[in-house]
Design a protein around this motif. Structure first.
Motif, PDB file in Angstrom:
ATOM      1  N   ALA A 271      29.972  49.091  38.611  1.00  0.00           N
ATOM      2  CA  ALA A 271      30.451  49.446  39.945  1.00  0.00           C
ATOM      3  C   ALA A 271      31.356  48.350  40.503  1.00  0.00           C
ATOM      4  CB  ALA A 271      29.268  49.690  40.887  1.00  0.00           C
ATOM      5  N   THR A 272      30.973  47.095  40.284  1.00  0.00           N
ATOM      6  CA  THR A 272      31.808  45.979  40.742  1.00  0.00           C
ATOM      7  C   THR A 272      33.149  45.982  40.026  1.00  0.00           C
ATOM      8  OG1 THR A 272      29.870  44.625  41.273  1.00  0.00           O
ATOM      9  CG2 THR A 272      31.952  43.465  40.921  1.00  0.00           C
ATOM     10  N   ALA A 273      33.121  46.224  38.729  1.00  0.00           N
ATOM     11  CA  ALA A 273      34.364  46.251  37.952  1.00  0.00           C
ATOM     12  C   ALA A 273      35.309  47.326  38.474  1.00  0.00           C
ATOM     13  CB  ALA A 273      34.051  46.482  36.476  1.00  0.00           C
ATOM     14  N   LEU A 274      34.782  48.509  38.748  1.00  0.00           N
ATOM     15  CA  LEU A 274      35.618  49.595  39.253  1.00  0.00           C
ATOM     16  C   LEU A 274      36.154  49.277  40.642  1.00  0.00           C
ATOM     17  CD1 LEU A 274      33.519  52.688  38.099  1.00  0.00           C
ATOM     18  CD2 LEU A 274      35.400  51.556  36.910  1.00  0.00           C
ATOM     19  N   ARG A 275      35.362  48.571  41.442  1.00  0.00           N
ATOM     20  CA  ARG A 275      35.798  48.224  42.793  1.00  0.00           C
ATOM     21  C   ARG A 275      36.920  47.183  42.767  1.00  0.00           C
ATOM     22  NH1 ARG A 275      34.497  44.103  45.522  1.00  0.00           N
ATOM     23  NH2 ARG A 275      32.643  43.640  44.313  1.00  0.00           N
ATOM     24  N   LEU A 276      36.844  46.211  41.871  1.00  0.00           N
ATOM     25  CA  LEU A 276      37.855  45.156  41.805  1.00  0.00           C
ATOM     26  C   LEU A 276      39.174  45.651  41.224  1.00  0.00           C
ATOM     27  CD1 LEU A 276      35.703  42.131  40.560  1.00  0.00           C
ATOM     28  CD2 LEU A 276      36.666  42.460  42.843  1.00  0.00           C
ATOM     29  N   ALA A 277      39.145  46.757  40.506  1.00  0.00           N
ATOM     30  CA  ALA A 277      40.358  47.260  39.857  1.00  0.00           C
ATOM     31  C   ALA A 277      41.305  47.871  40.882  1.00  0.00           C
ATOM     32  CB  ALA A 277      39.986  48.294  38.804  1.00  0.00           C
ATOM     33  N   ARG A 278      42.570  47.527  40.787  1.00  0.00           N
ATOM     34  CA  ARG A 278      43.584  48.136  41.643  1.00  0.00           C
ATOM     35  C   ARG A 278      43.877  49.553  41.123  1.00  0.00           C
ATOM     36  NH1 ARG A 278      47.952  49.078  38.955  1.00  0.00           N
ATOM     37  NH2 ARG A 278      48.699  47.749  37.264  1.00  0.00           N
ATOM     38  N   PRO A 279      44.536  50.392  41.912  1.00  0.00           N
ATOM     39  CA  PRO A 279      44.930  51.717  41.410  1.00  0.00           C
ATOM     40  C   PRO A 279      45.790  51.605  40.148  1.00  0.00           C
ATOM     41  CG  PRO A 279      45.156  51.642  43.791  1.00  0.00           C
ATOM     42  CD  PRO A 279      44.837  50.246  43.359  1.00  0.00           C
ATOM     43  N   GLY A 280      45.439  52.406  39.142  1.00  0.00           N
ATOM     44  CA  GLY A 280      46.166  52.394  37.880  1.00  0.00           C
ATOM     45  C   GLY A 280      45.727  51.306  36.909  1.00  0.00           C
ATOM     46  N   ALA A 281      44.689  50.570  37.255  1.00  0.00           N
ATOM     47  CA  ALA A 281      44.255  49.445  36.417  1.00  0.00           C
ATOM     48  C   ALA A 281      43.495  49.915  35.179  1.00  0.00           C
ATOM     49  CB  ALA A 281      43.384  48.497  37.233  1.00  0.00           C
ATOM     50  N   ARG A 282      43.237  48.956  34.321  1.00  0.00           N
ATOM     51  CA  ARG A 282      42.500  49.185  33.072  1.00  0.00           C
ATOM     52  C   ARG A 282      41.175  48.436  33.159  1.00  0.00           C
ATOM     53  NH1 ARG A 282      44.858  51.125  28.428  1.00  0.00           N
ATOM     54  NH2 ARG A 282      43.850  50.678  26.422  1.00  0.00           N
ATOM     55  N   VAL A 283      40.077  49.104  32.838  1.00  0.00           N
ATOM     56  CA  VAL A 283      38.742  48.509  32.888  1.00  0.00           C
ATOM     57  C   VAL A 283      38.138  48.576  31.494  1.00  0.00           C
ATOM     58  CG1 VAL A 283      36.435  48.620  33.903  1.00  0.00           C
ATOM     59  CG2 VAL A 283      38.445  49.189  35.295  1.00  0.00           C
ATOM     60  N   VAL A 284      37.777  47.420  30.949  1.00  0.00           N
ATOM     61  CA  VAL A 284      37.210  47.352  29.606  1.00  0.00           C
ATOM     62  C   VAL A 284      35.712  47.086  29.735  1.00  0.00           C
ATOM     63  CG1 VAL A 284      37.305  46.235  27.345  1.00  0.00           C
ATOM     64  CG2 VAL A 284      39.391  46.434  28.739  1.00  0.00           C
ATOM     65  N   LEU A 285      34.905  48.011  29.243  1.00  0.00           N
ATOM     66  CA  LEU A 285      33.450  47.880  29.280  1.00  0.00           C
ATOM     67  C   LEU A 285      32.982  47.217  27.982  1.00  0.00           C
ATOM     68  CD1 LEU A 285      32.437  51.363  30.776  1.00  0.00           C
ATOM     69  CD2 LEU A 285      33.043  49.242  31.968  1.00  0.00           C
ATOM     70  N   VAL A 286      32.548  45.966  28.101  1.00  0.00           N
ATOM     71  CA  VAL A 286      32.118  45.177  26.947  1.00  0.00           C
ATOM     72  C   VAL A 286      30.598  45.105  26.876  1.00  0.00           C
ATOM     73  CG1 VAL A 286      32.378  42.960  25.745  1.00  0.00           C
ATOM     74  CG2 VAL A 286      34.226  43.804  27.220  1.00  0.00           C
ATOM     75  N   GLY A 287      29.932  45.099  28.036  1.00  0.00           N
ATOM     76  CA  GLY A 287      28.478  44.951  28.076  1.00  0.00           C
ATOM     77  C   GLY A 287      27.764  46.164  27.489  1.00  0.00           C
ATOM     78  N   ILE A 288      26.565  45.900  26.951  1.00  0.00           N
ATOM     79  CA  ILE A 288      25.725  46.955  26.371  1.00  0.00           C
ATOM     80  C   ILE A 288      24.603  47.265  27.363  1.00  0.00           C
ATOM     81  CG2 ILE A 288      24.214  47.599  24.464  1.00  0.00           C
ATOM     82  CD1 ILE A 288      25.798  45.661  22.713  1.00  0.00           C
ATOM     83  N   PRO A 289      24.513  48.507  27.864  1.00  0.00           N
ATOM     84  CA  PRO A 289      23.531  48.810  28.916  1.00  0.00           C
ATOM     85  C   PRO A 289      22.115  48.937  28.370  1.00  0.00           C
ATOM     86  CG  PRO A 289      24.700  50.798  28.300  1.00  0.00           C
ATOM     87  CD  PRO A 289      25.351  49.672  27.534  1.00  0.00           C
TER      88      PRO A 289
END
Length: 330
Positions: A235-253
């Motif tokens: 949720a924090t990662a998605l919030r920090l991303a600007r519009p059009g940004a790229r989010v890379v999920l590295v962590g294992i839930p």
């Protein structure tokens, strides 16, 4: 203990690590080499095995030797005495992902410390010669073990498509997150934002050039790396991303599930990318570390002998430090 035996730490169930004396592997022939294991880093995925008895959809089917961040010394043959970093993945080489250069996506990959393949928490192992990478004299054995998490961070950076003068955010400053902070800076990011609930880890991130941010920070990051695995971190990662940004999920839930609110991510038109281990990046990782472009030394906070493997894993699970290292041959 005879010269033909060795000490081995095996996981029998969640939280149940036992030390065994087992037969030492015979000197290998052909493409395999006998390696004396000198350093093994404890990874977050090892902690899933240790605390949950599995990871994702893989569960413990037999007592397993954990450890895939490995360095050692070749014993016997023409490379006798050569110090090496051990790539833990053995792709099949023949499937479509392998032929496309994506061996990390091989459905039949053999991976140390996972499933039926024992890992590095033992004094000796045999491993394919082409998965052993010579270590320069400038790198210690512990550095050699940390090349695996550096490779994961480097692969994630590749997936992030970070451009010069970008703003990058790293959510979760464990060892891989701290390596991503360093790599982003080296890659030309003008700002590296970081969030981390543990103060001692955040302090290290700041020494590497990160700027601490909280939940009030503006959504300005061009690329965000999530390296925690928790829903809160996503949720924090998605919030920090600007519009059009790229989010890379590295962590294992935990529990093999990731959930997030879709509407904000959809409205921003974010691109979500999931990272799977690493590609063929060991030579690049070695070059970066050997040239001093990435600092691995400060990441090692605790060192244990193999006899204290259970304590080492518990220490890593407590997250009171950074990287926990076990030295099987000391």
């Amino acid at each position: 203990m005879s010269e033909l035996s060795m000490r081995v730490a095996r996981l029998h169930g969640a939280g149940d690590v036992r030390l065994h004396t087992e037969e030492r592997p015979a000197p290998a022939t052909g493409d395999h080499r006998l390696v004396e294991v000198t350093s093994v880093g404890v990874c977050g995925s090892d902690l899933h095995w240790f605390t949950e008895g599995g990871i994702g959809d893989a569960v413990l089917a037999r007592p397993l030797v954990l450890g895939h961040e490995m360095a050692g010394v070749v014993r016997g043959g023409p490379e006798d005495g050569r110090r090496v970093a051990i790539d833990p993945a053995i792709p099949c080489g023949g499937c479509e992902p392998c032929r496309a250069g994506d061996g990390n996506l091989c459905p039949d990959v053999v991976f140390a410390g996972h499933g039926s393949c024992d890992g590095g928490l033992r004094q000796f192992l045999t491993w394919p010669a082409h998965r052993l990478h010579p270590l320069p004299d400038t790198l210690s054995d512990d550095d050699g073990a940390l090349l695996e998490p550096l490779g994961v961070a480097l692969h994630a950076l590749d997936l992030g498509h970070v451009r010069m003068a970008a703003t990058v955010a790293v959510v979760g400053c464990g060892p891989i997150g701290l390596l991503l902070v360093q790599l982003a800076r080296r890659h030309g990011a003008t700002r590296v934002l970081a969030t981390e609930p543990l103060p001692h880890r955040m302090a290290v991130a700041e020494t590497f050039g990160a700027e601490a941010v909280d939940e009030t920070a503006a959504a300005v990051a061009d690329v965000v790396f999530e390296v925690s695995g928790s829903d809160a971190a996503v949720a924090t990662a998605l919030r920090l991303a600007r519009p059009g940004a790229r989010v890379v999920l590295v962590g294992i839930p935990d529990g093999d599930r990731t959930t997030f609110s879709a509407a904000p991510a959809r409205r921003k038109g974010l691109t979500l990318v999931l990272a799977r281990r690493m590609g063929e990046v060991y030579p690049r990782a070695i070059s970066l570390a050997a040239r001093g472009l990435v600092d691995l030394g400060p990441l090692v906070s605790d060192v244990f002998p193999l006899d204290a493997a259970a304590t080492a894993l518990s220490t890593a699970a407590a997250r009171s430090g950074l990287k926990v290292v076990i030295r099987p041959s000391s």
